[in-house]
Design a protein around this motif. Sequence first.
Motif, PDB file in Angstrom:
ATOM      1  N   LEU A 102       0.930  -1.116   0.039  1.00 30.07           N
ATOM      2  CA  LEU A 102       0.078  -0.037  -0.043  1.00 30.07           C
ATOM      3  C   LEU A 102       0.996   1.386   0.199  1.00 30.07           C
ATOM      4  O   LEU A 102       0.564   2.240  -0.713  1.00 30.07           O
ATOM      5  CB  LEU A 102      -0.963  -0.084   1.083  1.00 30.07           C
ATOM      6  CG  LEU A 102      -2.105  -0.859   1.125  1.00 30.07           C
ATOM      7  CD1 LEU A 102      -2.838  -0.999   2.393  1.00 30.07           C
ATOM      8  CD2 LEU A 102      -3.132  -0.626   0.044  1.00 30.07           C
ATOM      9  N   ARG A 103       1.963   1.160   0.835  1.00 31.10           N
ATOM     10  CA  ARG A 103       2.910   2.714   0.701  1.00 31.10           C
ATOM     11  C   ARG A 103       3.442   2.563  -0.802  1.00 31.10           C
ATOM     12  O   ARG A 103       3.480   3.702  -1.160  1.00 31.10           O
ATOM     13  CB  ARG A 103       3.949   2.117   1.730  1.00 31.10           C
ATOM     14  CG  ARG A 103       3.378   2.327   3.048  1.00 31.10           C
ATOM     15  CD  ARG A 103       4.523   2.490   4.243  1.00 31.10           C
ATOM     16  NE  ARG A 103       4.088   2.012   5.304  1.00 31.10           N
ATOM     17  CZ  ARG A 103       4.163   1.017   5.991  1.00 31.10           C
ATOM     18  NH1 ARG A 103       4.575  -0.046   5.373  1.00 31.10           N
ATOM     19  NH2 ARG A 103       3.726   0.721   7.371  1.00 31.10           N
ATOM     20  N   ALA A 104       3.855   1.653  -1.339  1.00 29.44           N
ATOM     21  CA  ALA A 104       4.305   1.702  -2.547  1.00 29.44           C
ATOM     22  C   ALA A 104       3.418   2.295  -3.681  1.00 29.44           C
ATOM     23  O   ALA A 104       3.774   2.933  -4.416  1.00 29.44           O
ATOM     24  CB  ALA A 104       4.837   0.234  -2.997  1.00 29.44           C
ATOM     25  N   ALA A 105       2.011   1.684  -3.361  1.00 31.39           N
ATOM     26  CA  ALA A 105       1.085   2.485  -4.221  1.00 31.39           C
ATOM     27  C   ALA A 105       0.929   3.768  -4.039  1.00 31.39           C
ATOM     28  O   ALA A 105       0.595   4.584  -5.053  1.00 31.39           O
ATOM     29  CB  ALA A 105      -0.163   1.533  -3.990  1.00 31.39           C
ATOM     30  N   CYS A 106       0.952   4.216  -2.851  1.00 27.83           N
ATOM     31  CA  CYS A 106       0.832   5.618  -2.523  1.00 27.83           C
ATOM     32  C   CYS A 106       1.857   6.511  -3.073  1.00 27.83           C
ATOM     33  O   CYS A 106       1.612   7.868  -3.296  1.00 27.83           O
ATOM     34  CB  CYS A 106       0.646   5.926  -1.088  1.00 27.83           C
ATOM     35  SG  CYS A 106      -0.788   5.293  -0.183  1.00 27.83           S
ATOM     36  N   ARG A 107       3.086   5.939  -3.323  1.00 26.94           N
ATOM     37  CA  ARG A 107       4.176   6.654  -3.778  1.00 26.94           C
ATOM     38  C   ARG A 107       4.224   6.704  -5.317  1.00 26.94           C
ATOM     39  O   ARG A 107       4.929   7.302  -5.902  1.00 26.94           O
ATOM     40  CB  ARG A 107       5.469   5.939  -3.408  1.00 26.94           C
ATOM     41  CG  ARG A 107       5.827   6.108  -2.141  1.00 26.94           C
ATOM     42  CD  ARG A 107       7.409   5.617  -1.605  1.00 26.94           C
ATOM     43  NE  ARG A 107       7.567   4.483  -2.097  1.00 26.94           N
ATOM     44  CZ  ARG A 107       7.406   3.367  -0.989  1.00 26.94           C
ATOM     45  NH1 ARG A 107       7.057   3.513   0.032  1.00 26.94           N
ATOM     46  NH2 ARG A 107       7.746   2.080  -1.588  1.00 26.94           N
ATOM     47  N   THR A 108       3.312   5.915  -6.172  1.00 26.16           N
ATOM     48  CA  THR A 108       3.336   5.851  -7.488  1.00 26.16           C
ATOM     49  C   THR A 108       2.315   6.840  -8.121  1.00 26.16           C
ATOM     50  O   THR A 108       1.253   6.981  -7.398  1.00 26.16           O
ATOM     51  CB  THR A 108       2.813   4.451  -8.146  1.00 26.16           C
ATOM     52  OG1 THR A 108       3.167   3.318  -7.524  1.00 26.16           O
ATOM     53  CG2 THR A 108       2.652   4.358  -9.438  1.00 26.16           C
ATOM     54  N   PRO A 109       2.820   7.621  -8.917  1.00 29.43           N
ATOM     55  CA  PRO A 109       2.014   8.809  -9.377  1.00 29.43           C
ATOM     56  C   PRO A 109       0.738   8.398 -10.210  1.00 29.43           C
ATOM     57  O   PRO A 109       1.031   7.403 -10.860  1.00 29.43           O
ATOM     58  CB  PRO A 109       2.916   9.560 -10.146  1.00 29.43           C
ATOM     59  CG  PRO A 109       4.094   8.694 -10.621  1.00 29.43           C
ATOM     60  CD  PRO A 109       4.201   7.698  -9.444  1.00 29.43           C
ATOM     61  N   ALA A 110      -0.226   8.965 -10.227  1.00 28.22           N
ATOM     62  CA  ALA A 110      -1.324   8.889 -10.961  1.00 28.22           C
ATOM     63  C   ALA A 110      -1.175   8.837 -12.450  1.00 28.22           C
ATOM     64  O   ALA A 110      -0.458   9.860 -12.989  1.00 28.22           O
ATOM     65  CB  ALA A 110      -2.464   9.534 -10.489  1.00 28.22           C
TER      66      ALA A 110
END
Length: 114
Positions: A102-110
């Motif tokens: 989830l943290r990795a997903a939050c760091r991924t730009p939309a």
Amino acid sequence: MPAADAAGWPGSCARPDRPAPKTPPPHHRAPDSHAATRPDLALRDFKPDPTAADTRWCGDITYIATEEGRLCLATVIGIASRRVVGWVAADDLRTELVADALRAACRTPARPVR
């Protein structure tokens, strides 16, 4: 295309020399009556909305058989884009594995949906 294995799936990790894992007993599958309940913010609506990319995610955990043992892979997938937006792999399944994905997903730009 690779040849199908003993389970009939191309490239799957089924091992005919090992017995299939047994289903856990019912007392292991029962929900924890002391666990806090969380609201269903998605309201079980998993239809993609292309105008709302990366606003709703779903996740999955899978095990991958390797020569060195089992690898646990946790992924977070954008419902509208169907893209992996975060992932983490480890040699054991633990709570931190999912939290790290989830943290990795939050760091991924939309990214816009095409």
